[in-house]
Structures are given as C-alpha cells and as structure tokens.
Design a protein around this motif. Structure first.
Motif, PDB file in Angstrom:
ATOM      1  N   LEU A 159     -40.939   4.418 -18.711  1.00  0.00           N
ATOM      2  CA  LEU A 159     -40.777   4.783 -17.405  1.00  0.00           C
ATOM      3  C   LEU A 159     -39.450   5.407 -17.106  1.00  0.00           C
ATOM      4  CD1 LEU A 159     -41.490   4.069 -14.373  1.00  0.00           C
ATOM      5  CD2 LEU A 159     -40.408   1.747 -14.671  1.00  0.00           C
ATOM      6  N   GLY A 160     -39.513   6.703 -16.615  1.00  0.00           N
ATOM      7  CA  GLY A 160     -38.258   7.304 -16.411  1.00  0.00           C
ATOM      8  C   GLY A 160     -37.504   6.979 -15.070  1.00  0.00           C
ATOM      9  N   ASP A 161     -36.269   7.089 -15.041  1.00  0.00           N
ATOM     10  CA  ASP A 161     -35.304   6.739 -13.824  1.00  0.00           C
ATOM     11  C   ASP A 161     -35.911   7.641 -12.648  1.00  0.00           C
ATOM     12  OD1 ASP A 161     -34.035   5.325 -15.433  1.00  0.00           O
ATOM     13  OD2 ASP A 161     -32.236   6.448 -15.054  1.00  0.00           O
ATOM     14  N   VAL A 162     -36.436   9.027 -12.737  1.00  0.00           N
ATOM     15  CA  VAL A 162     -36.865   9.590 -11.721  1.00  0.00           C
ATOM     16  C   VAL A 162     -38.148   8.915 -10.923  1.00  0.00           C
ATOM     17  CG1 VAL A 162     -37.773  11.841 -10.769  1.00  0.00           C
ATOM     18  CG2 VAL A 162     -36.152  11.989 -12.577  1.00  0.00           C
ATOM     19  N   ALA A 163     -39.174   8.497 -11.940  1.00  0.00           N
ATOM     20  CA  ALA A 163     -40.266   7.907 -11.116  1.00  0.00           C
ATOM     21  C   ALA A 163     -39.688   6.576 -10.383  1.00  0.00           C
ATOM     22  CB  ALA A 163     -41.466   7.561 -12.217  1.00  0.00           C
ATOM     23  N   LEU A 164     -38.975   5.855 -11.247  1.00  0.00           N
ATOM     24  CA  LEU A 164     -38.524   4.534 -10.629  1.00  0.00           C
ATOM     25  C   LEU A 164     -37.862   4.768  -9.630  1.00  0.00           C
ATOM     26  CD1 LEU A 164     -37.965   1.193 -11.411  1.00  0.00           C
ATOM     27  CD2 LEU A 164     -35.824   2.046 -12.311  1.00  0.00           C
ATOM     28  N   LYS A 165     -37.016   5.842  -9.299  1.00  0.00           N
ATOM     29  CA  LYS A 165     -36.301   5.874  -8.048  1.00  0.00           C
ATOM     30  C   LYS A 165     -37.013   6.369  -6.961  1.00  0.00           C
ATOM     31  CE  LYS A 165     -31.627   6.391  -9.678  1.00  0.00           C
ATOM     32  NZ  LYS A 165     -30.357   7.357 -10.116  1.00  0.00           N
ATOM     33  N   GLN A 166     -38.078   7.195  -7.282  1.00  0.00           N
ATOM     34  CA  GLN A 166     -39.120   7.481  -6.356  1.00  0.00           C
ATOM     35  C   GLN A 166     -39.826   6.284  -5.645  1.00  0.00           C
ATOM     36  OE1 GLN A 166     -39.372  10.635  -5.091  1.00  0.00           O
ATOM     37  NE2 GLN A 166     -40.746   9.550  -3.825  1.00  0.00           N
ATOM     38  N   ARG A 167     -40.088   5.312  -6.320  1.00  0.00           N
ATOM     39  CA  ARG A 167     -41.010   4.081  -5.966  1.00  0.00           C
ATOM     40  C   ARG A 167     -39.894   3.279  -5.150  1.00  0.00           C
ATOM     41  NH1 ARG A 167     -45.525   0.646  -6.251  1.00  0.00           N
ATOM     42  NH2 ARG A 167     -44.516  -1.355  -4.939  1.00  0.00           N
ATOM     43  N   LEU A 168     -38.559   3.501  -5.221  1.00  0.00           N
ATOM     44  CA  LEU A 168     -37.509   2.591  -4.372  1.00  0.00           C
ATOM     45  C   LEU A 168     -37.562   3.364  -3.106  1.00  0.00           C
ATOM     46  CD1 LEU A 168     -35.652   0.499  -3.546  1.00  0.00           C
ATOM     47  CD2 LEU A 168     -33.834   1.529  -5.045  1.00  0.00           C
ATOM     48  N   GLU A 169     -37.441   4.707  -3.173  1.00  0.00           N
ATOM     49  CA  GLU A 169     -37.334   5.562  -2.140  1.00  0.00           C
ATOM     50  C   GLU A 169     -38.455   5.386  -1.075  1.00  0.00           C
ATOM     51  OE1 GLU A 169     -36.560   9.809  -2.309  1.00  0.00           O
ATOM     52  OE2 GLU A 169     -36.907   9.654  -0.068  1.00  0.00           O
ATOM     53  N   THR A 170     -39.719   5.347  -1.545  1.00  0.00           N
ATOM     54  CA  THR A 170     -40.608   5.194  -0.899  1.00  0.00           C
ATOM     55  C   THR A 170     -40.680   3.782   0.027  1.00  0.00           C
ATOM     56  OG1 THR A 170     -41.980   6.281  -2.255  1.00  0.00           O
ATOM     57  CG2 THR A 170     -43.143   5.116  -0.587  1.00  0.00           C
ATOM     58  N   VAL A 171     -40.152   2.730  -0.675  1.00  0.00           N
ATOM     59  CA  VAL A 171     -40.148   1.528  -0.152  1.00  0.00           C
ATOM     60  C   VAL A 171     -39.067   1.475   0.975  1.00  0.00           C
ATOM     61  CG1 VAL A 171     -39.366  -0.827  -0.559  1.00  0.00           C
ATOM     62  CG2 VAL A 171     -40.939   0.118  -2.301  1.00  0.00           C
ATOM     63  N   LEU A 172     -37.893   1.933   0.790  1.00  0.00           N
ATOM     64  CA  LEU A 172     -36.937   2.069   1.723  1.00  0.00           C
ATOM     65  C   LEU A 172     -37.204   2.760   2.882  1.00  0.00           C
ATOM     66  CD1 LEU A 172     -33.599   1.976  -0.618  1.00  0.00           C
ATOM     67  CD2 LEU A 172     -35.046  -0.003   0.603  1.00  0.00           C
ATOM     68  N   PRO A 213     -27.034   3.649 -18.290  1.00  0.00           N
ATOM     69  CA  PRO A 213     -26.507   4.937 -18.717  1.00  0.00           C
ATOM     70  C   PRO A 213     -27.180   5.309 -20.204  1.00  0.00           C
ATOM     71  CG  PRO A 213     -24.864   3.201 -18.454  1.00  0.00           C
ATOM     72  CD  PRO A 213     -25.985   2.722 -17.856  1.00  0.00           C
ATOM     73  N   ASN A 214     -27.647   4.419 -20.773  1.00  0.00           N
ATOM     74  CA  ASN A 214     -28.197   4.774 -21.966  1.00  0.00           C
ATOM     75  C   ASN A 214     -29.675   5.002 -22.084  1.00  0.00           C
ATOM     76  OD1 ASN A 214     -25.749   4.212 -23.421  1.00  0.00           O
ATOM     77  ND2 ASN A 214     -26.107   1.964 -23.162  1.00  0.00           N
ATOM     78  N   HIS A 215     -30.304   5.147 -20.787  1.00  0.00           N
ATOM     79  CA  HIS A 215     -31.538   5.371 -20.785  1.00  0.00           C
ATOM     80  C   HIS A 215     -31.704   6.845 -20.399  1.00  0.00           C
ATOM     81  CE1 HIS A 215     -35.652   5.195 -18.375  1.00  0.00           C
ATOM     82  NE2 HIS A 215     -35.902   4.632 -19.562  1.00  0.00           N
ATOM     83  N   LEU A 216     -31.846   7.886 -21.402  1.00  0.00           N
ATOM     84  CA  LEU A 216     -31.746   9.328 -21.262  1.00  0.00           C
ATOM     85  C   LEU A 216     -33.048   9.724 -21.104  1.00  0.00           C
ATOM     86  CD1 LEU A 216     -28.778   9.919 -23.905  1.00  0.00           C
ATOM     87  CD2 LEU A 216     -28.647   9.518 -21.508  1.00  0.00           C
ATOM     88  N   ARG A 217     -33.945   9.505 -21.936  1.00  0.00           N
ATOM     89  CA  ARG A 217     -35.357  10.061 -21.818  1.00  0.00           C
ATOM     90  C   ARG A 217     -36.249   8.857 -21.234  1.00  0.00           C
ATOM     91  NH1 ARG A 217     -33.486  12.307 -26.572  1.00  0.00           N
ATOM     92  NH2 ARG A 217     -33.881  10.386 -27.486  1.00  0.00           N
ATOM     93  N   ALA A 218     -37.251   9.520 -20.632  1.00  0.00           N
ATOM     94  CA  ALA A 218     -38.221   8.377 -20.251  1.00  0.00           C
ATOM     95  C   ALA A 218     -38.880   7.416 -21.327  1.00  0.00           C
ATOM     96  CB  ALA A 218     -39.426   9.287 -19.291  1.00  0.00           C
ATOM     97  N   SER A 219     -38.992   7.965 -22.116  1.00  0.00           N
ATOM     98  CA  SER A 219     -39.707   7.254 -23.336  1.00  0.00           C
ATOM     99  C   SER A 219     -38.960   6.423 -23.935  1.00  0.00           C
ATOM    100  CB  SER A 219     -40.385   8.379 -24.426  1.00  0.00           C
ATOM    101  OG  SER A 219     -39.129   9.000 -24.736  1.00  0.00           O
ATOM    102  N   ASP A 220     -37.446   6.414 -23.655  1.00  0.00           N
ATOM    103  CA  ASP A 220     -36.491   5.489 -24.086  1.00  0.00           C
ATOM    104  C   ASP A 220     -36.621   4.013 -23.655  1.00  0.00           C
ATOM    105  OD1 ASP A 220     -35.283   7.507 -25.828  1.00  0.00           O
ATOM    106  OD2 ASP A 220     -33.574   7.692 -24.430  1.00  0.00           O
ATOM    107  N   PRO A 221     -36.471   2.898 -24.461  1.00  0.00           N
ATOM    108  CA  PRO A 221     -36.269   1.469 -23.711  1.00  0.00           C
ATOM    109  C   PRO A 221     -35.299   1.459 -22.959  1.00  0.00           C
ATOM    110  CG  PRO A 221     -36.468   1.379 -26.077  1.00  0.00           C
ATOM    111  CD  PRO A 221     -36.418   2.804 -25.675  1.00  0.00           C
ATOM    112  N   GLY A 222     -35.351   1.091 -21.416  1.00  0.00           N
ATOM    113  CA  GLY A 222     -34.240   0.791 -20.884  1.00  0.00           C
ATOM    114  C   GLY A 222     -33.684  -0.543 -20.545  1.00  0.00           C
TER     115      GLY A 222
END
Ligand code: TRP
Length: 338
Positions: free
Chosen positions: A272-285, A230-239
């Motif tokens: 690494l932004g949440d959108v790109a990360l989720k895109q990877r998981l969606e492709t895998v699933l 929830p604290n990872h607001l911008r892609a550039s932020d550490p998560g």
C-alpha cells in the motif's frame, strides 16, 4: 431520554484565539452536536480566558469570537438546542472567580499539570501573568456557574476539572450545604490529533493544522504534506502505522473502521503506497468538510444573525450565572445591601 441525561448539564468552551481545526472537531466539537439532542448544553466563547495569555493582542481575541461562533454554527451546533454565549458578557463569572480565589492556594495552582505544561510551552518562566496562573479558578467559575455536571474536554483539560471539584468541595464545606455541584470530565476516545508534520499538537496558527474552514485545495495540500513513515519508500515496502499521521486521521474521521483496519494490515505487510493511502484520507476529509464549509460561508454572509445568536445565548446565560452567584454570595454570608 434517561433520567440521568435529563438532569445533566453540559458545558464546554473554547478560547477565542483562532478559528477551530480538525483537532477541535475530533476532540469535543463533534460530540457537542450529538449531545445537544439529549442534554441541556451550554457552549462558552472563552474570550476572557483567551486574554490570560493574549493580553497583548485583544484585537485577535475579539475578532475570533465571531470566527469560533461561525465554526460552531458550521458544524451543526444548533442555537435552538445549545446556548452559545460570550464569556466577557457574563460578569457573574468574574465575580465568582474572585470569590473562589480565596479557596485555592498558589502552590496548588502551580502544581496543576495543565498549567505547568502551558507555562513551559509558553516560556513564561517565573513571569507568569497572574490571570494565567489563575485561569483554572476562572474555569471553575464557568463550570459551576452553569451547574454543569458533564464537561466534555480533551485529556489535557482533565486536571482543570479536578481542580474545579476541589473548589466545589471547599465552597460547599464553608457554606455548609451543596450550593455547587461537582462535574465529570468526559474525554473523547480518540486521543489528541497530531499536527500535519507529526511533531506537535495542532495549533490555531494554521500552518500545521487543517482548519474547519479549509478550502478543497488547502485540504489536498495538507494531506499531501502529512508525515507518514520516512522509511516507506516504495509501495511494496512494509510500512509503520504507529506515528503515521495519515492513519491517526483515518482513525479519527473514516467512518469505516473495518476498512481502516484492513489498510493498516496492508500497509504493514507492504503493498500500500503513501499516495493511495493519502488519497483515501483526502476523500474522507473533502466529503466531511464540504458541508461544514458551505454552512460556514452562508452564516458568515449574515453577521447580524450570528450576533443575534450570541446576544440571545448570552442573555439566557446571564440569568443562570447571576442566580448561581447570588446563591454563593448568600451561602458565604456576604454583606447584603438590600
Ligand atoms: N480551557 C478551555 C480551552 O482551552 C476553554 C474553556 C473555558 C472551557 N471555559 C471552559 C472548557 C469551561 C470547558 C468548560 O479550550
């Protein structure tokens, strides 16, 4: 095939309270598809066990026998290699349960960590259905009736196998020889998958889980809703990777471990932004679930085929479980009419 593999018999089962989800798949389900190549495997549609906390809704339990059977066939459990059977069609299991109940104390059942957790989760208090309190004994009957030596289960089930082995030792001691065999729990490396919101474990109630039968849209939406940091607001932020549901799913299902490790490092560093990360998981699933969904739909169109698989599997299992019951009856020295 090693001598050990040849000798070992595998039994697993699922309560028929709803269709199966990715948690089941990551747990023991996908292992069963591999194990059937090297072992003698039985899979139990545990409808009687499902009744122990669903006696008010037997309809649901009955309907889901076919749903779970479809899930099995969809993931590639092959009825030529694995015997798929229905628990309520195996009366020897109920008889063995009755006999084993005399080798267990109520205190021991109440101390069983799995049962304790489940009683708390269901809010039974002291009003525990007796069948529920005793289902570990019924599960011991399942396991021993097939003479299973290997039981691949989630870690929550390990205390049930321990309790099974206690019963085995007591019955064997009473009989004076090893009529029953002890079993070993095999726990998958990937721990239990969290629900979409990261708050609980996945449940068959569907809203917080991805079902094996999920449509492409349902998969997309579920991934979109997954809890990250929830604290990872911008892609550039550490998560943060720990507790991040998307990473848990990638660990479980992305076959490219090196990439997942890289993604984790990148996420921690920032960039690494949440959108790109989720895109990877969606492709895998999407890639993993498409063929499962297709096979499921094809089998669902032919209910007579599915029924025949269950009839044939249950018929085979009946012979095996009856034989064990007979040995136990003889071993304990019960009255024989003929
Ligand atoms: N307890 C298992 C579950 O909740 C189902 C089950 C019933 C089972 N009998 C079994 C698992 C025998 C392994 C072996 O899903």
């Amino acid at each position: 095939m090693s001598a050990l593999a040849e000798k070992s018999v595998i039994l697993t089962g699922d309560r028929t309270t709803g269709p199966l989800h990715l948690g089941h798949f990551a747990g023991s389900l996908r292992n069963r598809v591999k194990l059937q190549e090297t072992h003698r495997q039985f899979v139990l549609l545990a409808d009687t066990q499902a009744l122990t906390d669903n006696a008010h809704d037997p309809d649901k339990v009955r309907r889901n026998v076919l749903e779970v059977a479809l899930d099995y066939l969809a993931v590639g459990i092959d009825p030529e290699k694995t015997t798929i059977c229905v628990q309520s069609g195996l009366p020897a299991l109920a008889e063995l349960t009755m006999l084993y109940l005399n080798f267990v104390t109520v205190a021991r059942l109440e101390r069983n960590p799995t049962i304790k957790d489940e009683i708390r989760a269901r809010g039974f208090g002291r009003d525990i259905p007796a069948g529920f309190l005793c289902y570990p004994v019924a599960q011991a009957a399942d396991i021993t009736a097939f003479k299973a030596t290997v039981v691949p289960v989630g870690e929550d089930q390990a205390p049930l196998i321990e309790q099974t082995n206690e019963i085995v030792r007591r019955v064997n001691k009473q009989v004076g020889r090893n009529v029953l065999v002890e079993a070993e729990a095999v726990i998958p490396r990937v721990g239990r998958l969290p629900s979409i919101d990261g708050k609980t474990k996945m449940s068959k109630s569907q809203s917080n889980a991805i079902m094996l039968s999920a449509s492409p849209d349902e998969i997309r939406q579920a991934v979109h809703q997954m809890y990250t940091d929830p604290n990872h607001l911008r892609a550039s932020d550490p998560g943060t990777v720990e507790g991040n549901v998307v990473f848990r799913y990638l660990e479980a299902f992305d076959e490219n471990e090196a990439t997942v490790a890289e993604l984790k490092a990148q996420y921690r560093r920032g960039g690494l932004g949440d959108v790109a990360l989720k895109q990877r998981l969606e492709t895998v699933l999407q890639h993993m679930l498409a063929p499962i969904r297709e096979r499921r739909t094809a089998c669902a169109r032919d209910p007579e085929y599915v029924l025949n698989v269950l009839r044939e599997g249950t018929r085979r299992a009946r012979a095996i479980t009856e034989a064990t019951l007979q040995e136990v009856r003889l071993g304990l020295g019960l009255f024989l009419l003929d």
